[in-house]
Write a protein that holds these residues in place. Structure first.
Motif, short mmCIF file in Angstrom:
data_model
loop_
_atom_site.label_atom_id
_atom_site.label_comp_id
_atom_site.label_asym_id
_atom_site.label_seq_id
_atom_site.Cartn_x
_atom_site.Cartn_y
_atom_site.Cartn_z
N ALA A 14 0.84 -1.21 0.00
CA ALA A 14 0.00 0.00 0.00
C ALA A 14 0.87 1.26 0.00
O ALA A 14 0.58 2.24 -0.71
N ALA A 15 1.95 1.25 0.79
CA ALA A 15 2.86 2.40 0.82
C ALA A 15 3.55 2.57 -0.52
O ALA A 15 3.76 3.69 -0.99
N PHE A 16 3.91 1.46 -1.15
CA PHE A 16 4.51 1.51 -2.49
C PHE A 16 3.56 2.14 -3.49
O PHE A 16 3.95 3.02 -4.28
N GLU A 17 2.30 1.75 -3.46
CA GLU A 17 1.33 2.33 -4.39
C GLU A 17 1.15 3.82 -4.14
O GLU A 17 1.10 4.62 -5.09
N THR A 18 1.09 4.23 -2.89
CA THR A 18 0.95 5.65 -2.57
C THR A 18 2.15 6.44 -3.06
O THR A 18 2.01 7.54 -3.62
N PHE A 19 3.34 5.88 -2.87
CA PHE A 19 4.56 6.55 -3.34
C PHE A 19 4.56 6.70 -4.85
O PHE A 19 4.81 7.78 -5.38
N ASN A 63 -1.29 9.22 -12.63
CA ASN A 63 -2.17 8.48 -13.53
C ASN A 63 -1.74 7.02 -13.63
O ASN A 63 -1.35 6.54 -14.71
N LEU A 64 -1.80 6.29 -12.52
CA LEU A 64 -1.53 4.86 -12.56
C LEU A 64 -2.62 4.18 -13.37
O LEU A 64 -3.79 4.56 -13.31
N SER A 118 -1.51 -10.79 -11.80
CA SER A 118 -2.64 -10.75 -10.88
C SER A 118 -2.66 -9.39 -10.18
O SER A 118 -1.61 -8.83 -9.87
N GLU A 119 -3.88 -8.88 -9.96
CA GLU A 119 -4.00 -7.65 -9.20
C GLU A 119 -3.72 -7.94 -7.73
O GLU A 119 -4.22 -8.90 -7.17
N VAL A 120 -2.89 -7.08 -7.13
CA VAL A 120 -2.49 -7.27 -5.73
C VAL A 120 -3.22 -6.30 -4.82
O VAL A 120 -3.76 -6.66 -3.79
N HIS A 121 -3.24 -5.03 -5.25
CA HIS A 121 -3.84 -3.98 -4.42
C HIS A 121 -4.03 -2.76 -5.30
O HIS A 121 -3.07 -2.20 -5.81
N GLY A 122 -5.28 -2.33 -5.50
CA GLY A 122 -5.52 -1.14 -6.32
C GLY A 122 -4.96 -1.30 -7.72
O GLY A 122 -5.35 -2.19 -8.47
N LYS A 123 -3.99 -0.46 -8.07
CA LYS A 123 -3.34 -0.51 -9.38
C LYS A 123 -2.01 -1.26 -9.34
O LYS A 123 -1.19 -1.13 -10.25
N VAL A 124 -1.79 -2.05 -8.29
CA VAL A 124 -0.56 -2.81 -8.15
C VAL A 124 -0.78 -4.23 -8.66
O VAL A 124 -1.77 -4.88 -8.31
N TYR A 125 0.16 -4.70 -9.49
CA TYR A 125 0.08 -6.03 -10.07
C TYR A 125 1.32 -6.84 -9.71
O TYR A 125 2.37 -6.28 -9.41
N THR A 126 1.17 -8.16 -9.76
CA THR A 126 2.36 -9.00 -9.68
C THR A 126 3.19 -8.77 -10.94
O THR A 126 2.66 -8.38 -11.99
N SER A 127 4.50 -8.98 -10.82
CA SER A 127 5.30 -9.00 -12.03
C SER A 127 4.92 -10.25 -12.83
O SER A 127 4.19 -11.11 -12.35
N THR A 128 5.41 -10.35 -14.06
CA THR A 128 5.00 -11.43 -14.95
C THR A 128 5.12 -12.79 -14.28
O THR A 128 6.18 -13.16 -13.78
N SER A 129 4.02 -13.53 -14.29
CA SER A 129 3.96 -14.82 -13.60
C SER A 129 4.41 -15.95 -14.52
O SER A 129 3.64 -16.89 -14.78
N MET A 151 2.32 0.92 -13.12
CA MET A 151 2.69 1.60 -14.36
C MET A 151 1.70 2.72 -14.63
O MET A 151 0.56 2.66 -14.17
N GLY A 152 2.15 3.75 -15.36
CA GLY A 152 1.25 4.86 -15.57
C GLY A 152 1.71 5.84 -16.63
O GLY A 152 2.71 5.62 -17.32
N ASP A 153 0.96 6.95 -16.74
CA ASP A 153 1.18 7.96 -17.78
C ASP A 153 1.13 7.30 -19.16
O ASP A 153 2.06 7.41 -19.96
#
Length: 327
Positions: free
Chosen positions: A64-69, A76-77, A88-99, A318-320
């Motif tokens: 969560a802190a990583f996403e906020t940062f 614009n994530l 896989s979605e982990v939290h909000g706009k946070v995803y696992t790296s390629t599985s 990822m964003g922008d």
């Protein structure tokens, strides 16, 4: 622009190695989020200068802190669309790296450079380090371009790249996951918007063809970069025994993914070898430390993943997002 405060030190992973720039705190009470809010413009300048920034020992301990940062530096994530790999979605706009399986190497690439649109920035956060391996190597896309034969580059500029995908459940991502919908009408609308052709097969699966540019021009620095996934999507990227089995079972036209020149001609083996060698020559690899955050300019820097053993967890934002190669 001058830093408003200086609770950090700048360093290099190796002497003379400017990628990535390493930022570390000089005190135990350092608050990365608050510091980043005050120094966003300076960080943007440093990202353009180095292409990548590694935040190390910065007291970020949870996702969560990583996403906020990352949202502070990139408001614009974005969601992961036109997918090519399982995440896989982990939290909000946070995803696992390629599985992908741990024993597989993921070749160097700029995120979604095969697609109609791609992120300008990508962030990685190391939550759990592998026992061995599992690095996220990086490479300067400007340097890759410089190492390629000018005639080869011009051929790709003139012909572009044809990405052919067959979305088959069990062998690769099904179209429902790639396009994040169960509506064929929505898929067709997306294909029309993005210039892809499509074909629905009798079994309900889908084939698409997209012709994309091989280069891009950075929207701020105007530097040309090698920006595609011709070598990654190409069938030669598969292990020999896997490739031979799939071609025998499916036929080349039905492979889950493959690349050609834009006119449909085969990309020569020596051309693909030169591209892979150019990446290898400029690749930088370093071991993750728990809590590391790696911020990349996705135009300037490609990334990959090495094989690993043991548990590993690296998450991504990822964003922008843009669709302008500025050519």
């Amino acid at each position: 622009m001058e830093l408003q405060q200086n609770p950090i030190e700048l360093s290099e992973l190796q002497p003379g190695q400017t990628l990535p720039l390493v930022i570390s705190p000089t005190c135990d009470t350092f608050d990365l989020l608050e510091w980043a809010k005050q120094n966003t413009e300076w960080l943007e300048q440093k990202l353009l200068e180095h292409g990548g920034i590694l935040f190390r020992n910065c007291n970020v301990t949870d996702i969560a802190a990583f996403e906020t940062f990352t949202a502070t530096l990139c408001p614009n994530l974005e969601d992961y669309t036109e997918r090519s790999t399982p995440r896989s979605e982990v939290h909000g706009k946070v995803y696992t790296s390629t599985s992908y399986p741990s024993e597989q190497h993921i070749p160097m690439h700029n995120e979604m450079s095969y697609a109609y649109a791609w992120p300008k920035k990508i962030f990685f956060f190391s939550v759990l380090n592998a026992e061995t391996g599992g690095e996220t190597p990086i490479a300067d896309s400007r340097e890759v371009l410089k190492r390629l034969d000018p005639g080869l580059v011009q051929r790709f500029v003139d012909k572009k790249i044809r990405y052919v995908r067959n979305y088959m459940r069990g062998l690769d991502l099904p179209w429902e996951e790639v396009f994040q919908t169960t509506s064929k009408q929505e898929v067709e609308a997306y294909c029309r918007k993005t210039g892809m052709t499509w074909e629905w097969k009798k079994d309900g699966s889908l084939r698409t063809i997209a012709i994309r540019d091989a280069l891009a021009k950075h929207p701020v620095t105007s530097e040309l970069v090698w920006f595609n996934q011709a070598h990654l999507f190409h069938v030669s990227n598969l292990p020999d025994e896997v490739r031979e089995a799939l071609v025998f079972a499916l036929g080349e036209e039905n492979l889950t993914r493959n690349t050609y020149y834009g006119d449909g001609e085969q990309i020569e083996a020596d051309v693909l070898a030169q591209i892979r060698a150019a990446y290898e020559e400029v690749t930088i690899k370093f071991p993750w430390q728990t809590g590391d955050i790696l911020m990349l300019d996705n135009y300037l820097i490609a990334h990959g993943r090495t094989p690993f053993t043991g548990a590993r967890k690296v998450v991504v934002t990822m964003g922008d997002v843009t669709s302008d190669r500025n050519l």
